[in-house]
Design a protein around this motif. Structure first.
Motif, PDB file in Angstrom:
ATOM      1  N   SER A  28       0.831  -1.193   0.000  1.00 53.73           N
ATOM      2  CA  SER A  28       0.000   0.000   0.000  1.00 53.73           C
ATOM      3  C   SER A  28       0.870   1.250   0.000  1.00 53.73           C
ATOM      4  CB  SER A  28      -0.910   0.001   1.231  1.00 53.73           C
ATOM      5  OG  SER A  28      -1.536   1.261   1.378  1.00 53.73           O
ATOM      6  N   THR A  29       0.454   2.223  -0.797  1.00 61.67           N
ATOM      7  CA  THR A  29       1.166   3.503  -0.828  1.00 61.67           C
ATOM      8  C   THR A  29       0.432   4.566  -0.020  1.00 61.67           C
ATOM      9  OG1 THR A  29       0.027   4.120  -2.878  1.00 61.67           O
ATOM     10  CG2 THR A  29       2.168   3.033  -3.092  1.00 61.67           C
ATOM     11  N   HIS A  30      -0.728   4.218   0.536  1.00 62.94           N
ATOM     12  CA  HIS A  30      -1.479   5.174   1.335  1.00 62.94           C
ATOM     13  C   HIS A  30      -0.815   5.358   2.695  1.00 62.94           C
ATOM     14  CE1 HIS A  30      -4.610   5.456  -1.598  1.00 62.94           C
ATOM     15  NE2 HIS A  30      -4.859   4.169  -1.552  1.00 62.94           N
ATOM     16  N   THR A  31      -0.847   6.579   3.190  1.00 64.85           N
ATOM     17  CA  THR A  31      -0.219   6.890   4.467  1.00 64.85           C
ATOM     18  C   THR A  31      -1.271   7.379   5.462  1.00 64.85           C
ATOM     19  OG1 THR A  31       0.277   9.174   3.797  1.00 64.85           O
ATOM     20  CG2 THR A  31       1.957   7.487   3.362  1.00 64.85           C
ATOM     21  N   ARG A  84     -10.225   3.990   0.693  1.00 69.91           N
ATOM     22  CA  ARG A  84      -8.828   3.838   1.107  1.00 69.91           C
ATOM     23  C   ARG A  84      -8.697   3.163   2.469  1.00 69.91           C
ATOM     24  NH1 ARG A  84      -6.394   9.930   0.167  1.00 69.91           N
ATOM     25  NH2 ARG A  84      -7.998  10.636  -1.302  1.00 69.91           N
ATOM     26  N   LEU A  85      -9.706   3.338   3.340  1.00 66.47           N
ATOM     27  CA  LEU A  85      -9.571   2.928   4.732  1.00 66.47           C
ATOM     28  C   LEU A  85     -10.830   2.179   5.183  1.00 66.47           C
ATOM     29  CD1 LEU A  85      -8.201   5.176   7.586  1.00 66.47           C
ATOM     30  CD2 LEU A  85     -10.349   3.952   7.894  1.00 66.47           C
ATOM     31  N   GLY A  86     -10.628   0.995   5.768  1.00 68.24           N
ATOM     32  CA  GLY A  86     -11.721   0.214   6.318  1.00 68.24           C
ATOM     33  C   GLY A  86     -11.562   0.068   7.818  1.00 68.24           C
ATOM     34  N   GLN A 146     -11.918  -4.044   0.390  1.00 67.03           N
ATOM     35  CA  GLN A 146     -10.653  -3.978  -0.349  1.00 67.03           C
ATOM     36  C   GLN A 146      -9.938  -2.641  -0.172  1.00 67.03           C
ATOM     37  OE1 GLN A 146     -11.339  -5.368  -4.453  1.00 67.03           O
ATOM     38  NE2 GLN A 146     -10.514  -7.316  -3.787  1.00 67.03           N
ATOM     39  N   ALA A 147     -10.013  -2.088   1.027  1.00 66.34           N
ATOM     40  CA  ALA A 147      -9.268  -0.877   1.321  1.00 66.34           C
ATOM     41  C   ALA A 147      -7.803  -1.225   1.560  1.00 66.34           C
ATOM     42  CB  ALA A 147      -9.849  -0.188   2.555  1.00 66.34           C
TER      43      ALA A 147
END
Length: 267
Positions: A3-6, A81-83, A160-161
């Motif tokens: 994941s590239t999300h921060t 993006r977030l679950g 699928q977050a």
């Protein structure tokens, strides 16, 4: 694929009514890793998770999702993006397992909530991964506590977050199913690169599965890092107020915590 999300908290203060629970806390969630938050009851673990998930507005400070204040983002954009799997979630009355898990697809659908063949495949795969595919047509309110917990995890998987927050995901589960669920989350991390943040009570299991461990006390972060670097007898005493023997786990080599008690005192 990692994941590239921060996800980051900056000088975050959270609370309820007139009581501050988390005060001035800053942290960065390592992308593509498993972070476990530990601490005694009422230390702020669940409050912190709610703040990170945008369920609780900060009194001060900021939660940044991909560098943007999470409260400035659209709800559907956050959900893609977030679950989040909260403590003791409530299912609508009489809903079936398949229908509940399919709600994990809502952020990816239009306002009419029309499911595609791809959505149905993801729902079935999520139920299979969580071990509840054979319960698809059962009512959620007719299941055992452990079965219901696995259904909620299936719904989180269906979302699928790339960032997944779970508050005590092993609640109600026996040791066999605890390992199954934690292995499932570890597989998700390895195979999809999903960033996972979860609250766990069992310290030895937390050390087994965490790449990054956060220890909290009184709303503050006492220590953070790899379990082998931060978990020792002094930390257990500071965070939980008990004396314990901390030794390498004979299976994994990670810290294993055995508390002393009046009936099992220090030798």
């Amino acid at each position: 694929m990692t994941s590239t999300h921060t996800l980051e908290a900056v000088d975050l203060t959270l609370g309820y009514d007139d009581v501050a629970i988390v005060e001035g806390l800053s942290l960065q969630v390592p992308p593509g890793r498993i972070t476990v938050i530990v601490g005694a009851n009422a230390c702020g673990k669940s409050t912190l998770l709610r703040g990170l998930a945008r369920l609780l507005s900060p009194r001060s400070g900021t939660v940044l999702l991909d560098g943007t204040d999470i409260h400035r983002l659209a709800t559907t954009e956050v959900a893609r993006r977030l679950g989040l799997l909260p403590q003791s979630p409530l299912a609508p009355e009489a809903i079936t397992v398949a229908d509940l898990v399919s709600r994990g697809r809502y952020p990816h659908q239009g306002w009419l909530r029309r499911s595609s063949a791809a959505d149905d495949e993801i729902v079935d795969a999520s139920m299979a991964a969580a071990g509840v595919l054979d319960l698809a047509e059962r009512r959620v309110d007719a299941l055992s506590g452990g079965q219901r917990q696995r259904v909620w995890i299936a719904m989180a998987l269906a979302q699928q977050a790339d960032l997944l927050l779970l508050d005590e995901p092993t609640t109600y589960l026996d040791i066999s199913h605890q390992i199954d669920v934690l292995d499932l989350l570890a597989d998700l991390n390895v195979q999809r690169g999903t960033t996972i943040v979860m609250v766990l009570h069992e310290l030895s299991l937390a050390c087994r599965y965490a790449d990054h461990l956060i220890a909290m006390r009184g709303g503050e972060m006492i220590a953070a890092g790899a379990p082998a670097d931060v978990v020792d007898a002094a930390l257990v005493r500071e965070v939980f107020g008990i004396d314990a023997l901390v030794v390498p786990d004979p299976v994994t080599g990670t810290p294993s915590v055995s508390p002393f008690s009046r009936h099992h005192p220090r030798p």
